[in-house]
Write a protein that holds these residues in place. Structure first.
Motif, mmCIF file in Angstrom:
data_model
loop_
_atom_site.group_PDB
_atom_site.id
_atom_site.type_symbol
_atom_site.label_atom_id
_atom_site.label_comp_id
_atom_site.label_asym_id
_atom_site.label_seq_id
_atom_site.Cartn_x
_atom_site.Cartn_y
_atom_site.Cartn_z
ATOM 1 N N THR A 51 0.839 -1.199 0.000
ATOM 2 C CA THR A 51 0.000 0.000 0.000
ATOM 3 C C THR A 51 0.874 1.249 0.000
ATOM 4 N N THR A 52 0.233 2.385 -0.055
ATOM 5 C CA THR A 52 0.953 3.665 0.033
ATOM 6 C C THR A 52 0.969 4.185 1.463
ATOM 7 N N THR A 53 0.443 3.387 2.390
ATOM 8 C CA THR A 53 0.424 3.757 3.800
ATOM 9 C C THR A 53 1.680 3.248 4.477
ATOM 10 N N GLY A 54 2.519 4.150 4.943
ATOM 11 C CA GLY A 54 3.779 3.741 5.561
ATOM 12 C C GLY A 54 3.572 2.986 6.860
ATOM 13 N N GLY A 55 4.426 1.981 7.113
ATOM 14 C CA GLY A 55 4.416 1.254 8.372
ATOM 15 C C GLY A 55 3.418 0.135 8.484
ATOM 16 N N ARG A 56 2.658 -0.150 7.414
ATOM 17 C CA ARG A 56 1.627 -1.183 7.498
ATOM 18 C C ARG A 56 2.222 -2.563 7.772
ATOM 19 N N ALA A 57 3.358 -2.871 7.144
ATOM 20 C CA ALA A 57 3.967 -4.188 7.344
ATOM 21 C C ALA A 57 4.374 -4.375 8.799
#
Length: 519
Positions: free
Chosen positions: A361-367
């Protein structure tokens, strides 16, 4: 409307095959086409090499010619889609084995994430934003395709777009469409005015009916999608009725109107390609074509807008997994459909499972968020994080040979449906977080947004693990052969005359001097 146009072109070729090359070239010249450049994803073939077909049908509110301007609203002069909105959005899915189809309406008031887009014709571009789904068309048809794909995870192979004047021409060419309304109705916005009962609608009256959003249901776009399904079902029956296809003049008139009204992707940009698609569409019997509307709930930020409800995940997954919403008899699937969640018995202890979590995704920190949640649930501390090779619209778990049980353990812990699992050639359990899951630590949990995408499971409409009963819950599902009821006139004060709010029936009585649409 798009399906009717395609069927018409196919019929014309059969009826007037002896007319020669001129007719073929004439129809080819009518068709406008633009590229979508893979914005809708890529289908996976089943074991027999067959693939389903997903066509996005768009009803544009563009008024860029004299005919459209006459029908009301603002007028423009550009030939592009800049400034246009998608008044109607329907995903038409035809199964890989061509035995069944689903037509899913997506309300234009849906709020979603529009990806970065640039219209090659107008040059208008966006870096992406959160907004009303129908606004994506302002950045080109490819942007509307990409937005639907991102929301649902369903691969969109083609699109077919019609404008206001196209609806008028099509309804005239078919000789009118028979519809029923449950009460007197006057929508002061679309100008539809009909007495209770059955009417044959042509031209502008047909357009007023399919555009009416204040006249039916709760007076919102949700009620309009149901009345549009009634209209399309009636038009399909009219098209297939005796006399329509047997009359070359009628077929030519309809095909000429259809091709002039259409803008399609380059993959459908010729009569031959349209005929091939129409042939596939025509294989599906009416009793196995299901009309549905994406389930919604009120947008917490704006009561006049909606967002996909949790049940929409099941509907998206069912379509993406190529599962029929009807049985062989045309009845809706029974409640004994398999569960969408992985079986807990086909798992191994979490402590024995290390997951490679990748952010697509383009959402940082999701992983990191998901990896920490897995470790907190007892998964191996060897669980790792990283970025996916490319952005993904759909959350997936890929597992190596013999590692399905480990993958199911991870999926069960995350609330991820089994349809999101697929076997790969490399060892390891790899979770790619897609744009259908941009928040939260449970895929089906509160605050998560959901769509699901294509899977090799269930191809041909006979397999897969999506819950088809859940898929049609609150989706207003009905088959094309059953769409013979009356459009339910809104009992609410959704319209007004001279500033006085009233119901559409009250407005009908108050406007006794105004001519009925069908008279």
């Amino acid at each position: 409307m798009g399906r009717i146009a395609l069927l018409t072109v196919s019929a014309l070729i059969l009826v007037t095959a002896g007319a020669g090359a001129w007719l073929y070239e004439h129809l080819n010249g009518n068709i406008k086409s633009v590229g979508i450049d893979g914005k809708g994803g890529q289908e996976k073939a089943d074991a027999f090499g067959r693939t389903p077909i997903n066509v996005l049908v768009i009803g544009s509110d563009g008024r860029n010619n004299a005919a459209d301007c006459k029908l009301g609203g603002g007028c423009g002069s550009a030939s592009s889609t800049a400034g246009h909105n998608a008044d109607v959005e329907m995903v038409v899915h035809v199964s890989a084995d061509r035995s069944n189809a689903t037509v899913m309406s997506i309300p234009r008031d849906t709020m979603t994430r529009v990806p970065a887009c640039k219209d090659p014709d107008s040059g208008q571009s966006t870096s992406g934003y959160y907004g009303q789904i129908n606004s994506a068309l302002q950045y080109g048809a490819a942007c509307q395709v990409a937005t639907i794909h991102q929301l649902t995870g369903i691969t969109i192979d083609h699109f077919v777009m019609l404008d206001f004047s196209g609806v008028v021409k099509m309804s005239d060419a078919v000789g009118g469409v028979s519809v029923c309304v449950s009460d007197n109705v006057y929508d002061t916005y679309s100008h539809l005015k009909l007495s209770k009962g059955t009417h044959t609608l042509k031209g502008e009256a047909a357009l007023e009916f399919v555009r009416s959003r204040h006249g039916f249901g709760d007076g919102s776009d949700l009620g309009r999608t149901v009345s549009q399904h009634l209209f399309l079902g009636a038009m399909i029956r009219k098209f297939k009725s005796a006399g329509t296809l047997a009359n070359p003049a009628k077929v030519y008139s309809l095909a000429d109107a259809a091709t002039k009204a259409l803008t399609v992707d380059t993959g459908l940009g010729s009569v031959k390609k349209l005929v091939d698609l129409a042939t596939d569409l025509n294989k599906v019997p009416s009793k196995r074509m299901t009309f549905t509307t994406m389930q919604t709930t009120a947008d917490p930020e704006n009561k006049d807008r909606v967002v996909p409800a949790a049940a929409a995940k099941s509907l998206f997954a069912t379509i993406a997994d190529d599962q029929s919403l009807t049985s062989g008899s045309g009845k809706k699937k029974p409640t004994s459909s398999p569960s969408a969640t992985p079986s807990p018995t086909a798992t191994v202890p979490a402590s024995q499972v290390a997951v490679q979590v990748q952010n697509g995704t383009t959402t940082g920190g999701r992983a990191s968020v998901i990896a920490q949640a897995l470790i907190a649930k007892g998964f191996s501390p060897n669980t790792t994080t990283g970025n996916a090779p490319e952005q993904s619209a759909r959350t997936t778990i890929t597992y190596g040979p013999g590692e399905q049980a480990q993958a199911r353990t991870a999926a069960a812990a995350l609330g991820l449906p089994a349809s999101h699992l697929t076997q790969g050639s490399a060892s390891g359990v790899v979770l790619v977080i897609g744009s259908d899951w941009v928040s939260g630590t449970s895929y089906g949990g509160s605050g998560d947004s959901g769509g699901s995408g294509s899977s090799s499971e269930g191809a041909g409409g006979s397999g897969g693990s999506s819950d088809t009963h859940a898929a049609v819950a609150d989706a207003h599902a009905q088959t094309a052969d059953k769409t013979k009821g009356c459009a339910q006139v809104s009992p609410y004060k959704t319209v007004e005359i001279n500033g006085v709010p009233m119901t559409p029936a009250q407005a009908y009585a108050a406007a006794s001097g105004k001519k009925d649409s069908a008279s």
